[in-house]
Design a protein around this motif. Structure first.
Motif, mmCIF file in Angstrom:
data_model
loop_
_atom_site.group_PDB
_atom_site.id
_atom_site.type_symbol
_atom_site.label_atom_id
_atom_site.label_comp_id
_atom_site.label_asym_id
_atom_site.label_seq_id
_atom_site.Cartn_x
_atom_site.Cartn_y
_atom_site.Cartn_z
ATOM 1 N N PRO A 2 0.617 -1.008 -0.091
ATOM 2 C CA PRO A 2 0.081 0.098 0.103
ATOM 3 C C PRO A 2 1.004 1.361 -0.059
ATOM 4 O O PRO A 2 2.009 1.271 0.764
ATOM 5 C CB PRO A 2 -0.736 -0.075 1.164
ATOM 6 N N ARG A 3 0.523 2.253 -0.850
ATOM 7 C CA ARG A 3 1.357 3.504 -1.126
ATOM 8 C C ARG A 3 1.696 4.045 0.252
ATOM 9 O O ARG A 3 2.746 4.478 0.596
ATOM 10 C CB ARG A 3 0.488 4.503 -1.628
ATOM 11 N N ALA A 27 -0.395 1.745 -4.885
ATOM 12 C CA ALA A 27 0.749 0.852 -4.434
ATOM 13 C C ALA A 27 2.046 1.155 -4.940
ATOM 14 O O ALA A 27 2.191 2.134 -5.835
ATOM 15 C CB ALA A 27 0.595 -0.613 -5.499
ATOM 16 N N TYR A 29 6.054 -0.399 -5.400
ATOM 17 C CA TYR A 29 6.885 -1.554 -5.873
ATOM 18 C C TYR A 29 8.504 -1.362 -5.574
ATOM 19 O O TYR A 29 8.848 -0.454 -6.152
ATOM 20 C CB TYR A 29 6.409 -2.007 -7.198
ATOM 21 N N THR A 45 2.141 -6.527 3.022
ATOM 22 C CA THR A 45 2.723 -6.631 1.660
ATOM 23 C C THR A 45 3.036 -8.011 1.121
ATOM 24 O O THR A 45 2.477 -8.919 1.756
ATOM 25 C CB THR A 45 4.355 -5.973 2.129
#
Length: 101
Positions: A2-3, A27, A29, A45
């Motif tokens: 999650p951001r 999101a 990565y 995550t």
């Protein structure tokens, strides 16, 4: 991840972070060395495997719309140390880290 969690982890990692891809609205990565996600266990995550697909933007695309770099892969610096990333995420998701946000 999650951001909101990812941004806090990125703040902890600072210059130790490799490239970070942002896929709005929710999101982030990171890229870790192959095989280092086998024992990954950080709540909220997940590790994407070799069969997963991500849209990779041009190296200097730092704004949306769509996927863009939160941290550009400068000078081939793609990989973040998995242990450092996991530690940062554990700090962020621990009860103390959540209370501090």
């Amino acid at each position: 991840m999650p951001r909101s969690v990812g941004l806090d982890a990125l703040a902890i990692l600072g210059g130790r972070s490799g490239a970070v891809l942002e896929d709005p609205p929710a999101a982030l990565y990171w890229f870790i060395a192959s095989g280092h996600g086998a024992e990954w266990n950080v709540a909220g995550t997940r590790v994407l495997g070799a069969e997963s697909r991500l849209v990779i933007p041009p190296n200097r695309r730092t704004q949306g719309p769509g996927p863009h770099w939160r941290v550009c892969p400068a000078d081939g610096m793609w990989i973040t140390d998995a242990a450092a990333l996991q530690a940062a995420l554990e700090d962020v998701t621990s009860p103390q880290g959540v209370a501090a946000r």
